[in-house]
Write a protein that holds these residues in place. Structure first.
Motif, PDB file in Angstrom:
ATOM      1  N   GLN A  25      25.067  70.741 121.753  1.00  0.00           N
ATOM      2  CA  GLN A  25      25.444  71.677 120.694  1.00  0.00           C
ATOM      3  C   GLN A  25      26.829  72.271 120.955  1.00  0.00           C
ATOM      4  OE1 GLN A  25      22.354  74.623 120.270  1.00  0.00           O
ATOM      5  NE2 GLN A  25      20.745  73.103 119.928  1.00  0.00           N
ATOM      6  N   VAL A  26      27.086  72.608 122.211  1.00  0.00           N
ATOM      7  CA  VAL A  26      28.392  73.165 122.565  1.00  0.00           C
ATOM      8  C   VAL A  26      29.481  72.107 122.408  1.00  0.00           C
ATOM      9  CG1 VAL A  26      29.764  74.178 124.430  1.00  0.00           C
ATOM     10  CG2 VAL A  26      27.394  74.876 124.101  1.00  0.00           C
ATOM     11  N   GLN A  27      29.186  70.878 122.854  1.00  0.00           N
ATOM     12  CA  GLN A  27      30.147  69.786 122.673  1.00  0.00           C
ATOM     13  C   GLN A  27      30.426  69.551 121.192  1.00  0.00           C
ATOM     14  OE1 GLN A  27      31.847  67.808 124.977  1.00  0.00           O
ATOM     15  NE2 GLN A  27      31.099  69.154 126.596  1.00  0.00           N
ATOM     16  N   LEU A  28      29.383  69.637 120.368  1.00  0.00           N
ATOM     17  CA  LEU A  28      29.537  69.454 118.924  1.00  0.00           C
ATOM     18  C   LEU A  28      30.515  70.463 118.352  1.00  0.00           C
ATOM     19  CD1 LEU A  28      28.667  68.398 116.084  1.00  0.00           C
ATOM     20  CD2 LEU A  28      26.855  70.140 116.162  1.00  0.00           C
ATOM     21  N   GLN A  29      30.395  71.729 118.767  1.00  0.00           N
ATOM     22  CA  GLN A  29      31.291  72.751 118.235  1.00  0.00           C
ATOM     23  C   GLN A  29      32.747  72.379 118.473  1.00  0.00           C
ATOM     24  OE1 GLN A  29      30.438  77.054 118.307  1.00  0.00           O
ATOM     25  NE2 GLN A  29      32.113  77.229 119.786  1.00  0.00           N
ATOM     26  N   HIS A  30      33.042  71.900 119.673  1.00  0.00           N
ATOM     27  CA  HIS A  30      34.419  71.520 119.978  1.00  0.00           C
ATOM     28  C   HIS A  30      34.870  70.345 119.121  1.00  0.00           C
ATOM     29  CE1 HIS A  30      38.108  71.065 122.161  1.00  0.00           C
ATOM     30  NE2 HIS A  30      37.787  69.858 122.581  1.00  0.00           N
ATOM     31  N   ARG A  31      33.991  69.367 118.931  1.00  0.00           N
ATOM     32  CA  ARG A  31      34.367  68.182 118.145  1.00  0.00           C
ATOM     33  C   ARG A  31      34.572  68.541 116.674  1.00  0.00           C
ATOM     34  NH1 ARG A  31      34.953  64.057 122.129  1.00  0.00           N
ATOM     35  NH2 ARG A  31      33.995  65.028 123.947  1.00  0.00           N
ATOM     36  N   LEU A  32      33.810  69.472 116.173  1.00  0.00           N
ATOM     37  CA  LEU A  32      34.024  69.939 114.795  1.00  0.00           C
ATOM     38  C   LEU A  32      35.388  70.606 114.667  1.00  0.00           C
ATOM     39  CD1 LEU A  32      30.484  71.418 114.018  1.00  0.00           C
ATOM     40  CD2 LEU A  32      31.504  69.385 112.964  1.00  0.00           C
ATOM     41  N   ASP A  33      35.782  71.352 115.692  1.00  0.00           N
ATOM     42  CA  ASP A  33      37.104  71.988 115.682  1.00  0.00           C
ATOM     43  C   ASP A  33      38.218  70.939 115.720  1.00  0.00           C
ATOM     44  OD1 ASP A  33      35.988  74.517 115.605  1.00  0.00           O
ATOM     45  OD2 ASP A  33      36.167  74.864 117.767  1.00  0.00           O
ATOM     46  N   LEU A  34      38.010  69.886 116.508  1.00  0.00           N
ATOM     47  CA  LEU A  34      39.003  68.812 116.569  1.00  0.00           C
ATOM     48  C   LEU A  34      39.151  68.148 115.207  1.00  0.00           C
ATOM     49  CD1 LEU A  34      38.154  66.961 119.933  1.00  0.00           C
ATOM     50  CD2 LEU A  34      39.963  68.630 119.546  1.00  0.00           C
ATOM     51  N   VAL A  35      38.028  67.769 114.622  1.00  0.00           N
ATOM     52  CA  VAL A  35      38.061  67.035 113.350  1.00  0.00           C
ATOM     53  C   VAL A  35      38.680  67.868 112.241  1.00  0.00           C
ATOM     54  CG1 VAL A  35      36.584  66.023 111.557  1.00  0.00           C
ATOM     55  CG2 VAL A  35      36.183  65.482 113.966  1.00  0.00           C
ATOM     56  N   GLN A  53      29.243  58.371 123.194  1.00  0.00           N
ATOM     57  CA  GLN A  53      27.904  58.730 122.721  1.00  0.00           C
ATOM     58  C   GLN A  53      27.893  59.295 121.307  1.00  0.00           C
ATOM     59  OE1 GLN A  53      26.535  61.336 125.906  1.00  0.00           O
ATOM     60  NE2 GLN A  53      25.513  59.608 126.893  1.00  0.00           N
ATOM     61  N   GLY A  54      29.049  59.262 120.663  1.00  0.00           N
ATOM     62  CA  GLY A  54      29.112  59.691 119.268  1.00  0.00           C
ATOM     63  C   GLY A  54      29.383  61.159 119.068  1.00  0.00           C
ATOM     64  N   ASP A  55      29.912  61.827 120.102  1.00  0.00           N
ATOM     65  CA  ASP A  55      30.168  63.266 119.994  1.00  0.00           C
ATOM     66  C   ASP A  55      31.095  63.597 118.823  1.00  0.00           C
ATOM     67  OD1 ASP A  55      28.626  63.460 122.232  1.00  0.00           O
ATOM     68  OD2 ASP A  55      30.231  64.019 123.592  1.00  0.00           O
ATOM     69  N   THR A  56      32.222  62.868 118.748  1.00  0.00           N
ATOM     70  CA  THR A  56      33.160  63.105 117.654  1.00  0.00           C
ATOM     71  C   THR A  56      32.752  62.347 116.403  1.00  0.00           C
ATOM     72  OG1 THR A  56      34.968  63.420 119.248  1.00  0.00           O
ATOM     73  CG2 THR A  56      35.595  63.012 116.969  1.00  0.00           C
ATOM     74  N   THR A  57      32.057  61.238 116.581  1.00  0.00           N
ATOM     75  CA  THR A  57      31.658  60.397 115.447  1.00  0.00           C
ATOM     76  C   THR A  57      30.853  61.178 114.425  1.00  0.00           C
ATOM     77  OG1 THR A  57      31.412  58.648 117.117  1.00  0.00           O
ATOM     78  CG2 THR A  57      30.780  58.121 114.857  1.00  0.00           C
ATOM     79  N   VAL A  58      29.915  62.015 114.902  1.00  0.00           N
ATOM     80  CA  VAL A  58      29.080  62.755 113.955  1.00  0.00           C
ATOM     81  C   VAL A  58      29.906  63.780 113.179  1.00  0.00           C
ATOM     82  CG1 VAL A  58      26.929  62.418 115.208  1.00  0.00           C
ATOM     83  CG2 VAL A  58      28.351  64.400 115.761  1.00  0.00           C
ATOM     84  N   ALA A  59      30.886  64.379 113.841  1.00  0.00           N
ATOM     85  CA  ALA A  59      31.754  65.334 113.150  1.00  0.00           C
ATOM     86  C   ALA A  59      32.609  64.627 112.103  1.00  0.00           C
ATOM     87  CB  ALA A  59      32.644  66.067 114.159  1.00  0.00           C
ATOM     88  N   LEU A  60      33.085  63.438 112.427  1.00  0.00           N
ATOM     89  CA  LEU A  60      33.844  62.642 111.463  1.00  0.00           C
ATOM     90  C   LEU A  60      32.969  62.236 110.278  1.00  0.00           C
ATOM     91  CD1 LEU A  60      35.755  60.312 113.972  1.00  0.00           C
ATOM     92  CD2 LEU A  60      36.813  61.999 112.462  1.00  0.00           C
ATOM     93  N   SER A 125      39.541  60.244 120.452  1.00  0.00           N
ATOM     94  CA  SER A 125      39.073  61.581 120.783  1.00  0.00           C
ATOM     95  C   SER A 125      38.582  61.616 122.226  1.00  0.00           C
ATOM     96  CB  SER A 125      37.939  61.999 119.827  1.00  0.00           C
ATOM     97  OG  SER A 125      37.465  63.290 120.154  1.00  0.00           O
ATOM     98  N   HIS A 126      39.418  62.154 123.100  1.00  0.00           N
ATOM     99  CA  HIS A 126      39.090  62.252 124.521  1.00  0.00           C
ATOM    100  C   HIS A 126      38.664  60.900 125.088  1.00  0.00           C
ATOM    101  CE1 HIS A 126      39.475  66.594 125.198  1.00  0.00           C
ATOM    102  NE2 HIS A 126      39.145  66.707 123.932  1.00  0.00           N
ATOM    103  N   SER A 127      39.402  59.874 124.732  1.00  0.00           N
ATOM    104  CA  SER A 127      39.086  58.524 125.222  1.00  0.00           C
ATOM    105  C   SER A 127      40.247  57.873 125.956  1.00  0.00           C
ATOM    106  CB  SER A 127      38.666  57.629 124.047  1.00  0.00           C
ATOM    107  OG  SER A 127      39.694  57.545 123.064  1.00  0.00           O
ATOM    108  N   SER A 128      41.433  58.509 125.959  1.00  0.00           N
ATOM    109  CA  SER A 128      42.616  57.827 126.503  1.00  0.00           C
ATOM    110  C   SER A 128      42.625  57.747 128.023  1.00  0.00           C
ATOM    111  CB  SER A 128      43.896  58.517 126.024  1.00  0.00           C
ATOM    112  OG  SER A 128      44.023  59.815 126.583  1.00  0.00           O
ATOM    113  N   TRP A 129      41.928  58.658 128.709  1.00  0.00           N
ATOM    114  CA  TRP A 129      41.964  58.627 130.175  1.00  0.00           C
ATOM    115  C   TRP A 129      41.154  57.469 130.748  1.00  0.00           C
ATOM    116  CZ3 TRP A 129      41.709  64.454 132.064  1.00  0.00           C
ATOM    117  CH2 TRP A 129      42.903  65.089 131.669  1.00  0.00           C
TER     118      TRP A 129
END
Length: 272
Positions: A25-35, A53-60, A125-129
């Motif tokens: 849920q906390v990770q989701l909040q951040h991804r919603l802010d990114l999107v 795992q689809g953290d940003t995918t669901v926000a998109l 989204s947080h994948s470049s490293w």
């Protein structure tokens, strides 16, 4: 536990995802802010590279609406990841109301991904490293220049704004150094500064690059990376002496935080 904002609470109520998973849920909040900073519009067709795992995918998927589509690809297999594997996490998403808007492809290198579609947006989204070399990222960017109208790139900002974020910076640096001499499948293979990403985007032909910042201090990632960095400390005995000396300095700076560490913020670069 972090107090969730209204966007995250509304999302959780609407899609019935992550009901008992407070970390997610906390990770989701951040991804919603990114999107929100990505400026996604209803009906867009979006490609996400390194969907995990689809953290940003669901926000998109929420942002593009019922008429939109999100394709998430990741080089990892469905069995990768913990405590949930990528397969388990994304199966949960596919069974939600967002599932019909999303297509996941695992064991998929972007350079093997075939599509004649012109995407409205491509997202990192947080994948470049996970990328070992800047030339690998540049190769992706050059190919994407012909596949998308715009690109949105989000990653941890190495320019930490407060001393409490230094431990996360040190942990990430330690793990990048570790990956330089020990082969591993960890989520940090190399570090990229935002100015380096900007230069690579420009070299690939992207223009009108805009920058934004999103607060991420409340996330647990800094603590997780610190814990992992401490767990592999003994393995640096195999490293060259100069690396050991440098790493010792990073460990001293990292561990002085004594549990008061905060995560780095996220920077965003968008371009057309």
């Amino acid at each position: 536990m972090v107090d969730l904002n209204s966007k995250a609470i509304a999302f959780l109520a609407k899609y019935k995802l992550f009901k008992t998973d407070e970390i997610q849920q906390v990770q989701l909040q951040h991804r919603l802010d990114l999107v929100e900073k990505f400026d996604v519009k209803k009906g867009m067709r979006v490609l996400e590279i390194g969907c995990g795992q689809g953290d940003t995918t669901v926000a998109l998927a929420d942002a593009v609406g019922e008429a939109g589509k999100v394709i998430g690809i990741d080089i990892a297999s469905r069995d990768y990841g913990a405590p949930l594997t990528l397969g388990q996490a994304t199966d949960r998403i596919k069974h939600s109301a967002l599932g019909e808007r999303i297509i996941f492809h695992f064991d998929m290198d972007f350079e093997s991904f075939e599509s004649n579609e012109l995407f409205d947006l491509v997202v990192f989204s947080h994948s470049s490293w996970y990328f070992k070399r800047p030339e690998d990222l540049l190769r992706y960017f050059k190919r994407l220049r012909h596949m998308t109208k715009s690109i949105a790139f989000a990653e941890w900002d190495l320019d930490f704004a407060h001393i409490s974020q230094r431990a996360h910076f040190c942990a990430a640096s330690i793990l990048a150094l570790y990956s330089s001499f020990v082969k591993n499948d960890g989520n940090i293979q190399n570090l990229f500064h935002k100015e380096q990403i900007r230069a690579l985007l420009e070299k690939a032909g992207f223009q009108n690059i805009e920058q934004a910042m999103v607060n991420a201090t409340y996330l647990q990632d800094g603590q997780w990376e610190k814990s992992y960095a401490n767990s592999i400390r003994e393995e640096f005995a195999k490293a060259p002496t100069m690396i050991q000396t440098l790493v010792t300095s990073y460990y001293e700076m990292m561990n002085v935080s004594n549990g008061n560490e905060q995560s780095l913020n996220s920077f965003i670069l968008t371009a057309k």
